[in-house]
Design a protein around this motif. Structure first.
Motif, PDB file in Angstrom:
ATOM      1  N   ILE A 196      38.552  42.386  35.634  1.00  0.00           N
ATOM      2  CA  ILE A 196      39.116  41.386  34.722  1.00  0.00           C
ATOM      3  C   ILE A 196      37.968  40.464  34.316  1.00  0.00           C
ATOM      4  N   PRO A 197      37.311  40.741  33.195  1.00  0.00           N
ATOM      5  CA  PRO A 197      36.141  39.946  32.788  1.00  0.00           C
ATOM      6  C   PRO A 197      36.503  38.506  32.443  1.00  0.00           C
ATOM      7  N   ASN A 198      35.477  37.676  32.342  1.00  0.00           N
ATOM      8  CA  ASN A 198      35.685  36.310  31.884  1.00  0.00           C
ATOM      9  C   ASN A 198      36.151  36.308  30.432  1.00  0.00           C
ATOM     10  N   GLY A 199      36.856  35.260  30.050  1.00  0.00           N
ATOM     11  CA  GLY A 199      37.403  35.174  28.703  1.00  0.00           C
ATOM     12  C   GLY A 199      37.024  33.876  28.023  1.00  0.00           C
ATOM     13  N   VAL A 200      37.830  33.475  27.041  1.00  0.00           N
ATOM     14  CA  VAL A 200      37.539  32.268  26.276  1.00  0.00           C
ATOM     15  C   VAL A 200      38.845  31.591  25.860  1.00  0.00           C
TER      16      VAL A 200
ATOM     17  N   ALA B 191      47.323  34.758  48.449  1.00  0.00           N
ATOM     18  CA  ALA B 191      46.006  34.115  48.498  1.00  0.00           C
ATOM     19  C   ALA B 191      45.069  34.812  47.520  1.00  0.00           C
ATOM     20  N   ILE B 192      44.463  34.029  46.617  1.00  0.00           N
ATOM     21  CA  ILE B 192      43.399  34.529  45.750  1.00  0.00           C
ATOM     22  C   ILE B 192      42.109  33.910  46.277  1.00  0.00           C
ATOM     23  N   VAL B 193      41.253  34.724  46.838  1.00  0.00           N
ATOM     24  CA  VAL B 193      40.075  34.232  47.565  1.00  0.00           C
ATOM     25  C   VAL B 193      38.821  34.547  46.756  1.00  0.00           C
ATOM     26  N   TYR B 194      38.061  33.502  46.410  1.00  0.00           N
ATOM     27  CA  TYR B 194      36.881  33.664  45.568  1.00  0.00           C
ATOM     28  C   TYR B 194      35.579  33.769  46.358  1.00  0.00           C
ATOM     29  N   ASN B 195      35.629  33.495  47.646  1.00  0.00           N
ATOM     30  CA  ASN B 195      34.401  33.537  48.442  1.00  0.00           C
ATOM     31  C   ASN B 195      34.729  34.053  49.839  1.00  0.00           C
ATOM     32  N   PRO B 196      33.941  35.006  50.355  1.00  0.00           N
ATOM     33  CA  PRO B 196      34.256  35.570  51.672  1.00  0.00           C
ATOM     34  C   PRO B 196      34.216  34.565  52.810  1.00  0.00           C
ATOM     35  N   GLU B 197      33.564  33.415  52.627  1.00  0.00           N
ATOM     36  CA  GLU B 197      33.528  32.434  53.711  1.00  0.00           C
ATOM     37  C   GLU B 197      34.900  31.813  53.965  1.00  0.00           C
ATOM     38  N   PHE B 198      35.874  32.071  53.067  1.00  0.00           N
ATOM     39  CA  PHE B 198      37.227  31.557  53.259  1.00  0.00           C
ATOM     40  C   PHE B 198      38.116  32.534  54.026  1.00  0.00           C
TER      41      PHE B 198
ATOM     42  N   LEU C  37      46.099  39.734  35.087  1.00  0.00           N
ATOM     43  CA  LEU C  37      46.206  39.280  36.470  1.00  0.00           C
ATOM     44  C   LEU C  37      47.666  39.161  36.889  1.00  0.00           C
ATOM     45  N   GLU C  38      48.528  38.727  35.976  1.00  0.00           N
ATOM     46  CA  GLU C  38      49.953  38.647  36.312  1.00  0.00           C
ATOM     47  C   GLU C  38      50.530  40.027  36.615  1.00  0.00           C
ATOM     48  N   GLN C  39      50.038  41.048  35.928  1.00  0.00           N
ATOM     49  CA  GLN C  39      50.472  42.408  36.246  1.00  0.00           C
ATOM     50  C   GLN C  39      50.092  42.771  37.682  1.00  0.00           C
ATOM     51  N   VAL C  40      48.888  42.349  38.083  1.00  0.00           N
ATOM     52  CA  VAL C  40      48.439  42.604  39.455  1.00  0.00           C
ATOM     53  C   VAL C  40      49.324  41.853  40.446  1.00  0.00           C
ATOM     54  N   LEU C  41      49.608  40.584  40.151  1.00  0.00           N
ATOM     55  CA  LEU C  41      50.446  39.778  41.040  1.00  0.00           C
ATOM     56  C   LEU C  41      51.852  40.371  41.153  1.00  0.00           C
TER      57      LEU C  41
ATOM     58  N   THR D 104      47.029  39.385  49.647  1.00  0.00           N
ATOM     59  CA  THR D 104      45.727  38.756  49.417  1.00  0.00           C
ATOM     60  C   THR D 104      44.979  39.486  48.312  1.00  0.00           C
ATOM     61  N   ILE D 105      44.402  38.698  47.391  1.00  0.00           N
ATOM     62  CA  ILE D 105      43.524  39.234  46.350  1.00  0.00           C
ATOM     63  C   ILE D 105      42.123  38.681  46.602  1.00  0.00           C
ATOM     64  N   PHE D 106      41.150  39.553  46.734  1.00  0.00           N
ATOM     65  CA  PHE D 106      39.749  39.146  46.835  1.00  0.00           C
ATOM     66  C   PHE D 106      39.192  39.190  45.420  1.00  0.00           C
ATOM     67  N   TYR D 107      38.902  38.015  44.858  1.00  0.00           N
ATOM     68  CA  TYR D 107      38.437  37.891  43.472  1.00  0.00           C
ATOM     69  C   TYR D 107      36.925  37.645  43.515  1.00  0.00           C
ATOM     70  N   ILE D 108      36.148  38.680  43.274  1.00  0.00           N
ATOM     71  CA  ILE D 108      34.692  38.588  43.403  1.00  0.00           C
ATOM     72  C   ILE D 108      34.106  37.979  42.137  1.00  0.00           C
ATOM     73  N   ARG D 109      33.457  36.842  42.288  1.00  0.00           N
ATOM     74  CA  ARG D 109      32.940  36.104  41.135  1.00  0.00           C
ATOM     75  C   ARG D 109      31.441  36.282  40.939  1.00  0.00           C
ATOM     76  N   ASP D 110      30.716  36.751  41.970  1.00  0.00           N
ATOM     77  CA  ASP D 110      29.263  36.873  41.887  1.00  0.00           C
ATOM     78  C   ASP D 110      28.789  37.987  42.807  1.00  0.00           C
ATOM     79  N   ALA D 111      27.527  38.374  42.602  1.00  0.00           N
ATOM     80  CA  ALA D 111      26.877  39.297  43.541  1.00  0.00           C
ATOM     81  C   ALA D 111      26.347  38.444  44.688  1.00  0.00           C
ATOM     82  N   TYR D 112      27.216  38.094  45.624  1.00  0.00           N
ATOM     83  CA  TYR D 112      26.921  37.078  46.633  1.00  0.00           C
ATOM     84  C   TYR D 112      25.605  37.316  47.367  1.00  0.00           C
ATOM     85  N   ALA D 113      25.336  38.566  47.718  1.00  0.00           N
ATOM     86  CA  ALA D 113      24.174  38.862  48.560  1.00  0.00           C
ATOM     87  C   ALA D 113      22.856  38.532  47.879  1.00  0.00           C
TER      88      ALA D 113
END
Length: 369
Positions: A166-170, A93-100, A361-365, A112-121
């Motif tokens: 793992i920063p955003n890319g292009v 499971a790759i989870v992008y939001n704690p509500e999941f 990310l594949e290395q992490v998986l 499980t991977i918790f993938y933090i996309r924002d400063a939620y608080a």
């Protein structure tokens, strides 16, 4: 979108990928999303990713706990059906939001991977319940990934040292070649110089700054490519600020475009900008803009607010502090004196592709299996 870029590449590399945004809610009734939703749950395929389609019959009903519990269990069973038809030994499971968090508990992935996309608080609407979910998910997660190191500050101290950045890319090929595609018809009548912004139009944009720039330089065209998020604009009284911008003749709102259309727009600007409001949208201070390397891939000048994640790229991105700075740096960029050269900007983008990010990310998986 970060998730689209990551998950489509994982799927192309042979990982069975299921993507879900969860269920629709009772407050979605009457919305476009509800009107286009099927009655019964199902899946569709897009870029080799299996996408869960939210169904009308499985709504979130927070005011009716028994019905909410039944709806959740049925939806979790629907998702589990996909997992059981595929390689269950690689159910991660790759989870992008704690509500999941409840879905992680129901689907019982092996890792499980918790993938933090924002400063939620800092986003608004944060509650003690969400804080508890974040802490529980961090405790449960085998790995924690962040797109910017500062995002780890929302975690309990015991987890901050183990995060993987793992920063955003292009998609470099698409954005570097956007100038080879035909000019979009809704842009052809917009006079130059064009100052462009791509992304969601919400309260993270400094609308007062945009108004002052547009009023100070009426011969400049300021072009926004992206959807207006009306609900968010109402928060904190930002709607009035945006309405004032909309009324200006040299401001052009071109609306939502498909992601594969964006390179044609970004490449037709004279300067691309990241005018974030770091006071009223504090979560952006630690954000890593998805558009950063997309802009740089065009080779065109970039001007940005002083985000901590952008400062390391000051050799190719002009950093503006206040209106006078913005006006001066935009004038320099329009005149061909922006930060860095076109090739230097493209070189930075080439070092930050989504393919390289997914390699990491594949290395992490692989380390979890």
């Amino acid at each position: 979108m970060n998730r689209q870029q990551v998950l489509s590449r994982l799927a192309a590399r042979g990982w069975p990928v299921l993507y879900s945004t969860g269920r629709l809610a009772t407050w979605d009734i009457g919305s476009e999303a509800f009107a286009s939703a099927p009655w019964f749950p199902g899946f569709i395929e897009d870029h080799q990713v299996t996408i869960d389609r939210p169904a009308r019959m499985l709504l979130r009903c927070m005011r009716l706990p028994p019905l909410e519990s039944l709806s959740f269990r049925l939806h979790a069973r629907h998702l589990m059906g996909f997992c059981q038809k595929n390689d269950d030994t690689r159910r991660i499971a790759i989870v992008y939001n704690p509500e999941f968090l409840p879905y992680v508990q129901a689907l019982r992935p092996i890792k499980t991977i918790f993938y933090i996309r924002d400063a939620y608080a800092d986003e608004g609407g944060w509650s003690q319940k969400r804080e508890n979910e974040l802490r529980s998910l961090a405790d449960l997660a085998d790995e924690i990934v962040v797109s910017a190191r500062e995002m780890s500050k929302i975690l309990p101290a015991k987890h901050q040292e183990r995060v993987i950045e793992i920063p955003n890319g292009v998609d470099y090929v698409s954005f570097s070649a956007g100038h080879l595609t035909p000019e979009p018809t809704d842009l052809s009548d917009v006079p130059e110089p064009r100052i462009g912004y791509i992304g969601r139009l919400n309260r993270k944009v400094d609308w007062n700054l945009i108004r002052l720039i547009a009023e100070s330089r009426p011969n400049w065209s300021i072009v926004f490519v992206g959807p207006v998020v009306e609900g968010e604009m109402a928060l904190g009284g930002r709607q009035k600020e945006m309405d004032a911008v909309r009324r200006l003749k040299n401001v052009h709102l071109l609306g939502l475009k498909q992601h594969n259309q964006l390179p044609a727009y970004v490449n037709r600007m004279n300067v691309n900008i990241m005018p974030y409001d770091l006071i009223n949208a504090p979560w952006m201070r630690s954000g890593y803009p998805l558009k950063l390397h997309e802009y740089l891939a065009t080779g065109l000048p970039v001007v940005s607010a002083p985000l901590s994640t952008v400062l390391p790229f000051a050799s190719v991105v002009a950093i503006a502090h206040g209106l006078d700075d913005w006006l001066r740096l935009l004038e320099e960029a329009i005149a061909g004196r922006g930060a860095g050269t076109p090739e230097q900007r493209r070189a930075v983008a080439r070092e930050n592709t989504w393919d390289a990010r997914v390699d990491r990310l594949e290395q992490v998986l692989a380390g979890l299996l």
